[in-house]
Design an enzyme around this catalytic site. Structure first.
Site, PDB file in Angstrom:
ATOM      1  N   HIS A 149      -8.976   3.742  -1.258  1.00 23.57           N
ATOM      2  CA  HIS A 149      -7.460   3.514  -1.455  1.00 23.57           C
ATOM      3  C   HIS A 149      -7.130   2.550  -2.532  1.00 23.57           C
ATOM      4  O   HIS A 149      -7.034   1.288  -2.363  1.00 23.57           O
ATOM      5  CB  HIS A 149      -7.493   2.725   0.106  1.00 23.57           C
ATOM      6  CG  HIS A 149      -5.914   2.067   0.246  1.00 23.57           C
ATOM      7  ND1 HIS A 149      -4.758   2.578  -0.129  1.00 23.57           N
ATOM      8  CD2 HIS A 149      -5.831   1.122   1.109  1.00 23.57           C
ATOM      9  CE1 HIS A 149      -3.993   2.119   0.211  1.00 23.57           C
ATOM     10  NE2 HIS A 149      -4.257   1.118   1.118  1.00 23.57           N
ATOM     11  N   CYS A 158       0.914  -1.212   0.050  1.00 23.81           N
ATOM     12  CA  CYS A 158      -0.031  -0.153  -0.053  1.00 23.81           C
ATOM     13  C   CYS A 158       0.946   1.335   0.045  1.00 23.81           C
ATOM     14  O   CYS A 158       0.417   2.298  -0.118  1.00 23.81           O
ATOM     15  CB  CYS A 158      -0.898   0.113   1.322  1.00 23.81           C
ATOM     16  SG  CYS A 158      -1.760  -1.602   1.363  1.00 23.81           S
TER      17      CYS A 158
END
Lengths: 395, 162
Positions: A339, A84
């Protein structure tokens, strides 16, 4: 060598479910405004870096794909991955390339098209960013579960509650509602969060960031190039720190903090000339990695916006809203903005530029007095952390 | 492959569907990939031999005494691979826990499962499923490592309340 490196162009796609575009089209959606704000064309770029975690989407050679789609061939490129934190890893590569003097203009593109695969497959794949063999294979840890282990430890140690966590979601949805690029542009209340179904106890659906398609793009320039092009609107990268954690959570000493984040923060503060004992006093605001609600609170502490064990009080007292001690995630954060794994770190850079140059949308512009903004981007569960500090003035 | 794709392939000529929410046309990939990795455990065989007998085995560097769990065959402190296998005491204290409600499809046959991390009395930490009632867990909960057979048919360690 370039003493300083600036962000001179930015672009951001609409985040969300983007069935209306393919990957290359989604990339161009943020590349076009990045070129326009920098007043540059693809031929001006010396080097480009693409952050993309992939697996759930069809195309693997995205640098080549956009070299073709956006006329960047034959310039040099690579795809980078740090879970991420991939977006910040791409920034790291571009930043060091420009700072070293190897290139003058670098384009950084973060993109993820997670919804090319059905949600169950994404849940399967995203749990594999830790130790696949020891923690996923036999114990089926999902991405929320990894962080839930931290959320539980934090509640047990400091007496924070699920309601405190819910307040992070409420804040981030409040600002997401004011961000036209956000996946969720809708305010919620604490009740909504508390009544939503459990995903990985103590996290419920509304404690979790969503599965998102999106892209974000920035163009980095050397100090000389900024002068040569006569760029007025830019922000400087004042410092960046990066840390790595162990693959296995069981190899770590504690679960109420991320060691890689503390390490990255120390480096970034030192490089940017910020007093590590009082960083909030040097910053107008921050973006932190709120893939879930609890990690935003843990980030306050790892970044030293408050003492260890007091992060939940910051959100309880609304100190991370605009007007508080330090505004955090006033673009909606990962929670409401969305995200898209590879795009998130680059999206944070876009937000730093917009906030510092006072270009944020109405209702979500922080007061800019100190001229510095921080971005904290975590890959996996502290497996990687990047902390980047942006400023209006060079060091 | 779903019926809509088949129908569209026959009638329209291509494997496409219209996304319900956005109305945007989607190509449904004809190439499906199933992943199953083959992972070497050659150098940690004693771990599995121990587990069969209910033992939890770790590696220990003969030079510096450092214990590794999960086991690893090389000591990066000593640049040495002269390790020995040692049995860990199977009791410890639970440090944190979660319950996984939304599971990966490959764990679909299981009910929501609690996962815990415990610090063993010998020092190393261990992450595993917790076989007790998660709602009965108290701070400082003592746990023991035991071995059970999984639904898939293989042996694996788990944490149980004491």
């Amino acid at each position: 060598m370039s003493e300083n490196v600036a962000v001179i162009g930015i672009g951001h796609s609409k985040f969300g479910t983007r069935k209306d575009v393919n990957i290359a089209e989604l990339c161009w959606e943020s590349m076009k405004p990045a070129f326009e704000t920098a007043n540059l064309e693809p031929k001006d770029i010396d080097f480009f870096v693409v952050s993309n975690a992939g697996m759930w989407s069809s195309e693997a050679a995205i640098p080549a794909l956009i070299a073709e789609y956006a006329d960047l061939a034959p310039k040099g490129s690579m795809r980078v991955e740090a879970a991420c934190a991939s977006g910040s890893a791409a920034l790291r590569v571009g930043y060091t390339a420009v700072k070293s003097g190897m290139v003058d203009l670098a384009l950084i593109l973060g993109v993820e098209k997670m919804q090319e695969s059905p949600n169950p497959n994404v849940i399967e794949l995203i749990g594999r960013f830790g130790s696949y063999f020891w923690e996923f294979e036999n114990f089926g840890l999902t991405f929320p579960a990894y962080y839930a282990l931290h959320g539980t430890a934090y509640m047990m140690k400091y007496g924070a509650t699920e309601e405190d966590y819910a307040k992070v979601a409420v804040k981030n949805h409040y600002y997401g509602a004011k961000n036209p690029y956000a996946q969720f542009q809708k305010e919620i209340d604490v009740e909504t969060v508390l009544k939503s179904p459990y995903i990985a106890w103590p996290f419920k659906l509304f404690d979790c960031s969503p599965i998102t398609d999106g892209s974000a793009c920035v163009i980095l320039a050397s100090e000389e190039k900024v002068k040569e092009l006569g760029i007025d609107e830019k922000v400087w990268i004042l410092g960046q720190g990066v840390g790595t954690g162990t693959a296995n959570l069981s190899r770590r000493e504690e679960f109420t903090s991320l060691a890689s984040a503390r390490y990255a923060a120390e480096q970034a503060y030192k490089m940017a000339g910020i007093d590590i004992d009082d960083p909030a006093n040097y910053l107008d605001g921050a973006n932190v990695h709120d893939c879930f609600t609890a990690p935003e609170i843990i980030a306050y502490e790892d970044l030293r916006f408050c003492k260890r064990g007091e992060g939940y009080k910051l959100i309880r007292d609304e100190q991370t809203y605009i007007g508080g001690k330090i505004p955090v995630n006033i673009d909606g954060g990962l929670k409401a903005k969305g995200h898209p794994i590879g795009a998130t770190g680059v999206s944070q850079a876009v937000e730093a530029y917009k906030q510092l140059l006072q270009k944020a949308e109405p209702g979500r512009q922080a007061d800019i007095n100190k001229g510095r903004w921080l971005a904290h981007n975590v890959g996996g569960t502290g497996h990687y952390t990047y902390v980047t500090i942006y400023g209006l003035e060079k060091r | 492959m779903n019926e809509e794709v088949k129908k569209n392939m026959e009638e329209f000529g291509f494997p496409v569907i219209v996304d319900e929410k956005s109305g945007a046309m989607q190509w449904v990939d004809m190439r499906e990939l199933r992943l199953r990795y083959i992972i070497s455990v050659e150098n940690i065989k004693p771990f599995y031999e121990g587990l069969r007998e209910g033992k939890l085995m770790a590696t220990k560097c003969k030079k510096c005494g450092r214990i590794f769990f999960p086991p690893q065959k090389d000591c990066p402190s000593c640049f040495d691979s002269d390790i020995e296998w040692v049995e860990l005491k199977k009791e410890g204290t639970l440090e944190t826990m979660t319950v996984v409600f939304v599971k990966p499809p490959s764990f679909g046959q299981y009910d929501p499962y609690p996962v815990a991390i415990a610090k063993l009395d010998d020092g190393p930490r261990i992450l595993a499923w917790y076989s007790g009632d998660p709602q009965q867990v108290k701070p400082g909960q003592r746990v023991k490592v035991q071995v059970s057979r999984r639904k898939e048919g293989y042996l694996m360690y788990e944490l149980a309340p004491i």
